[in-house]
Design an enzyme around this catalytic site. Structure first.
Site, PDB file in Angstrom:
ATOM      1  N   GLY A  74       1.590  -9.898  -1.951  1.00 42.22           N
ATOM      2  CA  GLY A  74       1.279  -8.724  -2.758  1.00 42.22           C
ATOM      3  C   GLY A  74       0.006  -8.016  -2.358  1.00 42.22           C
ATOM      4  O   GLY A  74      -0.652  -7.370  -3.187  1.00 42.22           O
ATOM      5  N   CYS A 131       4.166   0.264   0.771  1.00 40.07           N
ATOM      6  CA  CYS A 131       3.751   0.106  -0.625  1.00 40.07           C
ATOM      7  C   CYS A 131       4.616   0.976  -1.539  1.00 40.07           C
ATOM      8  O   CYS A 131       5.063   2.053  -1.140  1.00 40.07           O
ATOM      9  CB  CYS A 131       2.289   0.524  -0.788  1.00 40.07           C
ATOM     10  SG  CYS A 131       1.120  -0.377   0.242  1.00 40.07           S
TER      11      CYS A 131
END
EC number: 1.3.1.14
Length: 302
Positions: A74, A131
């Site tokens: 992440g 992203c």
């Protein structure tokens, strides 16, 4: 023995050789200092940095699979301010180029990071468009040509260093995406980022990753990466950094033959901390074996 020239030019920046680290697999180099002389690398591509610190995803974040691994870290990072303060001075001790991978949740996020890096002593920027775009309902920036051109154009406008755009492979056709990045002003293209994958624990009957899905990388993705590098190299006229499953010098040579100017080593670093050095030596050995004096002789020569 043939004297070989391994120098390459990426968007006006000369690297001593084409081999660099893939973002997210090498930190900022500190973790590998015991095994790798950073002076030998063409460039260090640092782990993605954002405008503010990111905590990343919950654990478990890593899962081994056949022929590779899944990660759902992440983009955990301390933020660009800490990177500028602590990591750039460390990396500048070495005679290698610095490429900063940039993460963001909005176009404004990306631009803020790039503005802060404007006066920093770094050589190239790598825009991570894998992203999710928070303002577009979480759709990945890199899957829509319009968004790719829009974010590239906005970032290019404020960038003081050459801009490389890193493409996601999770699209139907990579060529319109690459063309959109170039239309937006990209000085180069890097590809591929990870493929979206999943693993399941059949005993617990649950996904292994807490985030359910993650990025699949490692040798199993090399044929996909090679195909996409080849397609993009034949579609745009900017330097390409190829990556995806590179484990050996021979793997790297395949990417160069497909049209890549530079190559990035990622997952292999986790298996063999000296993988980057082995790849450099492997390319050199190939050039000597076939009396190739300069990598330009074979780049995109299929």
């Amino acid at each position: 023995m043939t004297k070989v020239n391994m120098k390459v030019n990426i968007a006006g920046v000369e690297l001593k050789n084409p081999v660099m680290t893939a973002s997210g697999t090498f930190g900022s180099g500190r973790e590998y200092g015991e095994y790798v002389d950073l002076n030998q690398l063409g460039a260090v591509v640092v782990k993605g940095v954002a405008n503010e610190p990111w905590k990343g995803n919950p654990s478990p974040r890593i899962a081994e699979t056949y022929g590779g691994m899944l990660n759902s870290v992440g983009l955990q990072n301390p933020g660009v301010d800490e990177f500028i303060e602590k990591d750039i001075p460390f990396l500048r001790q070495y005679n290698t180029k610095i490429i900063v991978n940039i993460a963001g949740r909005t176009i404004e996020d990306y631009c803020e990071v790039v503005k802060k890096l404007g006066d920093a002593d770094v050589d190239l920027l790598e825009l991570n468009i894998s992203c999710p775009n928070v303002k577009a309902g979480g759709v990945c920036f890199g899957t829509d040509p319009f968004m790719v051109e829009e974010v590239t154009k906005a970032v290019k406008k404020v960038a003081k260093q050459p801009l490389i755009v890193k493409l996601t492979p999770n699209v139907t056709d990579i060529v319109p995406i690459a063309k959109a990045a170039v239309a937006g002003g990209a000085d180069g293209i890097s590809l591929i980022n990870t493929l979206l994958g999943m693993a399941i624990d059949i005993h617990k009957r649950k996904p292994i990753l807490a985030n359910v899905m993650g990025g699949f990388s490692g040798p199993a993705i090399k044929p996909v990466a090679l195909r996409m590098v080849y397609q993009v190299a034949n579609a745009v006229d900017v330097p390409i950094i190829g990556m995806g499953g590179i484990m050996t010098g021979e793997d790297a040579v395949e990417f160069i033959l497909a049209g890549a100017s530079g190559v990035a080593v990622g997952t292999a670093n986790f298996i063999n901390p000296r993988a980057t050095i082995d790849v450099i030596e492997g390319i050199q050995g190939y050039m000597e074996q076939y009396s190739i004096k300069d990598l330009k002789e074979i780049r995109g020569s299929l």
